[in-house]
Scaffold this motif. Structure first.
Motif, PDB file in Angstrom:
ATOM      1  N   THR A   6       0.916  -1.092   0.002  1.00 52.87           N
ATOM      2  CA  THR A   6       0.097   0.102   0.088  1.00 52.87           C
ATOM      3  C   THR A   6       0.931   1.406   0.260  1.00 52.87           C
ATOM      4  N   GLN A   7       0.672   2.251  -0.943  1.00 50.09           N
ATOM      5  CA  GLN A   7       1.433   3.295  -1.172  1.00 50.09           C
ATOM      6  C   GLN A   7       1.188   4.276   0.256  1.00 50.09           C
ATOM      7  N   ALA A   8       2.426   4.909   0.276  1.00 47.50           N
ATOM      8  CA  ALA A   8       2.393   5.706   1.755  1.00 47.50           C
ATOM      9  C   ALA A   8       1.380   6.790   1.632  1.00 47.50           C
ATOM     10  N   SER A   9       0.962   7.377   0.865  1.00 41.51           N
ATOM     11  CA  SER A   9       0.072   8.332   0.910  1.00 41.51           C
ATOM     12  C   SER A   9      -1.147   7.652   1.188  1.00 41.51           C
ATOM     13  N   LYS A  10      -1.492   6.386   0.544  1.00 39.74           N
ATOM     14  CA  LYS A  10      -2.911   5.629   1.282  1.00 39.74           C
ATOM     15  C   LYS A  10      -2.970   5.330   2.412  1.00 39.74           C
ATOM     16  N   GLN A  11      -1.584   4.995   3.106  1.00 42.93           N
ATOM     17  CA  GLN A  11      -1.460   4.444   4.486  1.00 42.93           C
ATOM     18  C   GLN A  11      -1.760   5.609   5.504  1.00 42.93           C
ATOM     19  N   TRP A  12      -1.069   6.831   5.047  1.00 44.63           N
ATOM     20  CA  TRP A  12      -1.565   8.283   5.833  1.00 44.63           C
ATOM     21  C   TRP A  12      -2.620   8.530   5.796  1.00 44.63           C
ATOM     22  N   SER A  13      -3.237   8.469   4.561  1.00 42.27           N
ATOM     23  CA  SER A  13      -4.905   8.919   4.407  1.00 42.27           C
ATOM     24  C   SER A  13      -5.664   8.012   5.268  1.00 42.27           C
ATOM     25  N   ASP A  14      -5.583   6.739   5.431  1.00 41.25           N
ATOM     26  CA  ASP A  14      -6.397   5.815   6.349  1.00 41.25           C
ATOM     27  C   ASP A  14      -6.252   6.096   7.641  1.00 41.25           C
ATOM     28  N   ASN A  15      -4.980   6.289   8.070  1.00 44.88           N
ATOM     29  CA  ASN A  15      -4.690   6.753   9.453  1.00 44.88           C
ATOM     30  C   ASN A  15      -5.374   7.962   9.790  1.00 44.88           C
ATOM     31  N   MET A  16      -5.260   8.925   9.037  1.00 47.71           N
ATOM     32  CA  MET A  16      -5.675  10.288   9.331  1.00 47.71           C
ATOM     33  C   MET A  16      -7.425  10.160   9.386  1.00 47.71           C
ATOM     34  N   GLU A  17      -8.025   9.451   8.390  1.00 52.09           N
ATOM     35  CA  GLU A  17      -9.320   9.108   8.432  1.00 52.09           C
ATOM     36  C   GLU A  17      -9.980   8.980   9.672  1.00 52.09           C
ATOM     37  N   PHE A  18      -9.249   7.623  10.450  1.00 52.47           N
ATOM     38  CA  PHE A  18      -9.762   7.232  11.532  1.00 52.47           C
ATOM     39  C   PHE A  18      -9.660   8.153  12.599  1.00 52.47           C
ATOM     40  N   HIS A  19      -8.627   8.902  12.657  1.00 51.49           N
ATOM     41  CA  HIS A  19      -8.733  10.056  13.818  1.00 51.49           C
ATOM     42  C   HIS A  19      -9.410  11.122  13.719  1.00 51.49           C
ATOM     43  N   LEU A  20      -9.757  11.369  12.185  1.00 47.67           N
ATOM     44  CA  LEU A  20     -10.644  12.575  12.021  1.00 47.67           C
ATOM     45  C   LEU A  20     -12.217  11.918  12.416  1.00 47.67           C
ATOM     46  N   LEU A  21     -12.409  10.811  12.196  1.00 49.88           N
ATOM     47  CA  LEU A  21     -13.730  10.212  12.353  1.00 49.88           C
ATOM     48  C   LEU A  21     -13.889  10.323  14.145  1.00 49.88           C
ATOM     49  N   LEU A  22     -12.866   9.957  14.612  1.00 49.10           N
ATOM     50  CA  LEU A  22     -13.033  10.200  16.115  1.00 49.10           C
ATOM     51  C   LEU A  22     -12.984  11.490  16.764  1.00 49.10           C
ATOM     52  N   ALA A  23     -12.465  12.438  16.197  1.00 47.42           N
ATOM     53  CA  ALA A  23     -12.419  13.810  16.335  1.00 47.42           C
ATOM     54  C   ALA A  23     -13.826  14.330  15.791  1.00 47.42           C
ATOM     55  N   SER A  24     -14.433  13.870  14.942  1.00 49.89           N
ATOM     56  CA  SER A  24     -15.785  14.447  14.533  1.00 49.89           C
ATOM     57  C   SER A  24     -16.606  14.153  15.452  1.00 49.89           C
ATOM     58  N   PHE A  25     -16.724  13.390  16.331  1.00 45.40           N
ATOM     59  CA  PHE A  25     -17.433  13.165  17.441  1.00 45.40           C
ATOM     60  C   PHE A  25     -17.723  14.406  18.359  1.00 45.40           C
ATOM     61  N   SER A  26     -16.689  15.377  18.298  1.00 46.53           N
ATOM     62  CA  SER A  26     -16.776  16.460  19.416  1.00 46.53           C
ATOM     63  C   SER A  26     -17.424  17.513  18.787  1.00 46.53           C
ATOM     64  N   GLY A  27     -17.887  17.453  17.352  1.00 45.50           N
ATOM     65  CA  GLY A  27     -18.787  18.471  16.825  1.00 45.50           C
ATOM     66  C   GLY A  27     -18.167  19.721  16.375  1.00 45.50           C
TER      67      GLY A  27
END
Length: 217
Positions: free
Chosen positions: A122-143
């Motif tokens: 998996t390309q580095a950009s995809k791995q970073w994107s996947d990791n970022m999306e997980f953290h942003l999903l958690l952060a989004s619950f703050s509103g």
């Protein structure tokens, strides 16, 4: 960043991914014609994308020459990681009382989906994107959408920095975060906010420690 789903946005993302994946390396100069030929698009979206990339300091314009890939300096890495850590912990504290089973299940489903990928393929950009999306999903619950945008910006800088400095290091731990995600999800299930906060801090410090050891700062 330009508006999504436009040709300019597509060019922007492709240039950004090529930077993260090491196709365009630190200090390299690229030109409009080079991108037009590489991406098979017209001059207008390329030029607009380059303006946005310069605004975000991914590239810098060199008159009569082209656009140079900007190097991220060590002191900026420290500031970015500090910002990321403060944002994530604060947003977790804001959202923790509202982390119901449905939200935790969304985190689990996302982590399971990215967990099926082979990090070596998996390309580095995809791995970073996947990791970022997980953290942003958690952060989004703050509103707080504004803080989510700031957090996304810090992750994009981290992705560029890791490629610029560590592309030749064959250490999967730099890229793989899924085990930490699983432990974080479990802490959320158990409503253990202190463990969840500590895991976010450790996750941020892990990559910072690699940077510090490698760059001696």
């Amino acid at each position: 960043m330009p508006s999504k789903n436009t040709l300019t946005e597509q060019v922007y993302e492709r240039v950004y991914e090529d930077v993260v994946n090491g196709v365009f390396v630190n200090g390299q100069v690229i030109t409009e014609n080079m991108l037009i030929q590489r991406y098979h698009v017209s001059k207008s979206p390329v030029r607009e994308a380059l303006v946005s990339l310069c605004d975000e300091q991914v590239l810098q314009s060199i008159p009569r020459t082209g656009y140079q890939v900007v190097r991220i300096m060590p002191d900026e890495l420290l500031q970015v990681q500090e910002t990321r850590q403060m944002l994530e912990v604060y947003m977790l504290e804001r959202s923790f009382a509202h982390l119901n089973d449905d939200k935790i299940q969304k985190l689990q489903e996302y982590n399971d989906r990215i967990g099926s990928q082979d990090p070596l393929k998996t390309q580095a950009s995809k791995q970073w994107s996947d990791n970022m999306e997980f953290h942003l999903l958690l952060a989004s619950f703050s509103g707080n959408a504004y803080m989510c945008r700031l957090l996304a910006d810090t992750f994009r800088i981290c992705a560029r920095a890791s490629t610029q400095y560590f592309l030749q290091i064959s250490d999967e731990s730099i890229w793989s975060k899924r085990d930490t995600h699983e432990r974080l999800i479990e802490a959320c299930r158990e409503r253990d906010i202190e463990t969840a906060k500590q895991l976010l801090i450790e996750d941020s410090k892990k990559i910072l420690q690699v940077w510090q050891n490698y760059l001696n700062f």
